[in-house]
Each structure stands twice: as structure tokens, then as C-alpha cells.
Design an enzyme around this catalytic site. Sequence first.
Site, mmCIF file in Angstrom:
data_model
loop_
_atom_site.group_PDB
_atom_site.id
_atom_site.type_symbol
_atom_site.label_atom_id
_atom_site.label_comp_id
_atom_site.label_asym_id
_atom_site.label_seq_id
_atom_site.Cartn_x
_atom_site.Cartn_y
_atom_site.Cartn_z
ATOM 1 C CG HIS A 184 -1.950 -1.056 1.233
ATOM 2 N ND1 HIS A 184 -2.807 -1.293 0.177
ATOM 3 C CD2 HIS A 184 -2.246 -1.989 2.182
ATOM 4 C CE1 HIS A 184 -3.589 -2.325 0.482
ATOM 5 N NE2 HIS A 184 -3.259 -2.773 1.677
ATOM 6 C CG ASP A 228 -3.274 -8.392 1.437
ATOM 7 O OD1 ASP A 228 -2.378 -8.604 2.282
ATOM 8 O OD2 ASP A 228 -4.292 -7.693 1.674
ATOM 9 C CG HIS A 242 -6.692 -5.022 2.560
ATOM 10 N ND1 HIS A 242 -6.173 -5.944 3.444
ATOM 11 C CD2 HIS A 242 -7.725 -4.419 3.181
ATOM 12 C CE1 HIS A 242 -6.867 -5.884 4.580
ATOM 13 N NE2 HIS A 242 -7.813 -4.974 4.455
ATOM 14 C CG ASP A 298 -5.382 -9.750 4.339
ATOM 15 O OD1 ASP A 298 -5.261 -10.355 3.269
ATOM 16 O OD2 ASP A 298 -4.926 -8.604 4.516
HETATM 17 ZN ZN ZN Z 1 -4.371 -6.980 3.428
#
Ligand code: ZN
Length: 420
Positions: A165, A201, A203, A290
Site C-alpha cells: 500500500h 492479499d 486488500h 487476510d
Molecule cells: Zn491486506
Amino acid sequence: MPQRNNLTAYDFNNALCIDRPIRKACDCVSASALFVHHKQAMNYRFHDQHPFHPIRWELTMDLLNDLQALSTDRKLASRPATEEELLWIHQPAYVESVKRLSSAAPEPHWISEGEPYGLLDEDTPYFPGMHEAASWIVGGSITAVEAVLSGASPHALHLGGGLHHALPAKAAGFCIYNDAAIAIDYARRHYGARVLYVDTDVHHGDGVQWSFYSDPDVCTYSIHETGKYLFPGTGHLPERGEHQGYGACMNLPLQPYTEDASWLECFEESIRRLTKYFQPDLILSLHGCDAHALDPLSHMHCSMEIYRQMPAILHELAHTYCEGRWVALGGGGYDFWRVVPRAWSLLWLEMSSHPLANALQTDARHPLPQAWIDTWQPHTPQSLPSEWLDDAQRWESIPRRDEITAKNRETLAVAMQDYP
Ligand SMILES: [Zn+2]
Ligand SMILES: [Zn+2]
């Protein structure tokens, strides 16, 4: 989809920026992967209550040690990234701010200037030694890429990495420096390699995507919970790259409460199609775990089964298209005790062709080492799992399963529609 000559089979001799040739990696045999680690990277620790905690690495390595799956000759010590390497992706003023806020007692001036850089945010609060620890993480991912592209090993794993990120001038989502983006840039600059980035992931891998959004030689793929409901709010279907990089970006934004069968269907069909189309020299994958039902920071409902099957698919693709060249990184995953150690160990077992990876295909009830459970159970009130995989059949069923599966199939069809 515009036709582009450079997305046909790759010609090593005509690659840009080559200063060393890509050598053929050895054929995959047992224990042919390297495990990159350095204890300095464990200092990447915001504070004790922060979800991105180094105990995730400790629990995983201890599990692998109990399994005797991590021999000394497979471990590779890393180095810190140089400032020059950080500046390939990050802006000088941002790196300066990170450095200034890394001291034990930063000057008030630098604290007051830290807000626009995300360094006062509760997700990425500044801490002493932050610049050094983050530089070690970046260096670990570079070390893994170098090990694979130099031909030292076909596969390398750096679980400390995965800070996808981080943006050029902003820390975000627990990430200070974007080790994945810098490691990809290293593969471009030093080897002229075409890189397929695969982000599983939960996200969206935003920082990596935006770093190479107009680059036709870096293809970014991300499968995640839709940004409608989850940080960072991006990774939608229309994000496909721009200018020369159009088409070298694919996003699979899945519905909340997606389960194993639908996740695996979407992942396998799309990644096989994209890899065949892009013809990479290197697969660099990011393995946040996650999307598991127990993860506290997302709304997906997958089990450990996706973390068993997904690395096996990537492993096969690396050997089919990249002569085995595969670098894997860690990432998110916030159920420290019950999810992360198993998911990341399964990744290493697959990369290192450990016999247990094969055995788990048919033995869904294989027990975890009792020594690991005995060591760590006293440290958590949560009951540690006793087996490698989850008995997801016994989980409460998701009421909207058919609707979720149908919506994910629509997403998959749209994501793949222009790829032959
Ligand atoms: Zn994540
Ligand atoms: Zn292999």
C-alpha cells in the site's frame, strides 16, 4: 484491447535495460527454494497493539522449524535497500521525512510536517528506527529477486515483504516503503525482466498497481474484496492500466463473504489466462492471508484451502512460463495465531516441494506439530488449530452463497473479456 507487439512471446535478446543476461534456473527439485530473512526486518513494529506485528514471522518460522522444513542451507540473509533504490519509487521529501521521524526524539518541526506523508496516521504512526527497519524489508525483497534472476535458485520467499500500500509520497495501510514495487523495479533495471505481479492479499495492491500503471512490461494482478467495502477503496474492474500499459493490469474485486470454491474459480481461470497472455519472465507474488474467514480486518469467508491450492497454481505457472522464476512475499494477515503461521508455512512447503505439500492434497486432517501447539498455546487465549487445513464443511453456511458466486462469475467474465 489494443494489440501490442511487446505482449507476444518475450525475446530476451531484445529486452530493454539488460546489463546481465537472464540465466535459466535449474529444474525444480526438492528443497530448491531459498528463504530470505534478516532479524533486522523484525524491527518493523509500530507498537504492541498494532495488527502488523513481527510475531507473525516468528510463529511461522517456529512452525517450519518444528517440521524441520527450514534447513540452514535454504536460508539466505538479506541486506538493507540503499537510498538510491528507495528513490526509484519514493519521492525524496517523503524519504527525508521518514528518516527524520525515525530518530528516538524527532524534532517538533518534522513531527508537524509528517501529516501529509501519512506518518501521523494511526495505521502508520512513526516509530524509532522506522526508516532502517523498512529499508531492511525492501532489501529482503530485492535479495529474493536477485537470488532468482541470478539463477542461484528458481524460487525465493521473503515473508517480511509485502508492503503493497505504500505510495510514492505517503505511508498507508501499515506500509512505509513499497518493497514489492522496488523489487519489481530492480528486476526491470538489472535484468530487463517482464514481471507479472500477483497480489492475493484481501486488500487491493494499490501502491504496486499505480507504480507501474503505464508500464507495458510490468503486469499487475490483484484479487481482493471489492473496494466498495474495504480499504483502500480501489481495484475496480475498469482499472486496466493506461497508455502503453493498458491491458497490463487486471483486478478481480470479489464480493464480501466469498468462499473457497468461488475464490479459487475466479483466481485460477483469470491467472492462467493472464499469465499465458503476458508471458512473464518472473512471477512476483504477494501472500497476505487476510481473506480467511477468521481474519478480523476483512469480510471474506475463505478457509486454509485457498492458501494450499493458490501457491500450487502459481508454482505450476512459474515452471510453465518463467523457467521456474518465482519470488513470493508475505503481506497482510491479522489472525496471528490461527491463520498466518499455517498459510505462510503452506506457501513455503509448496515452494520447497516439501512432501507434506503433496500429502495435504489427499489428507485433509493432517495434524500440526504438537510441539508448536505446546509452545504457543500458553501465549494466547484463542484455541490454536490442531490441523493444517480447516474443516470448512462444518462452518455455518453463508446464506447468500449462490448470489455471491453468480456475482463473482460476472466480475470474472468482465475482467477476462479482452484477453485471448
Ligand atoms: Zn491486506
Ligand atoms: Zn519449483
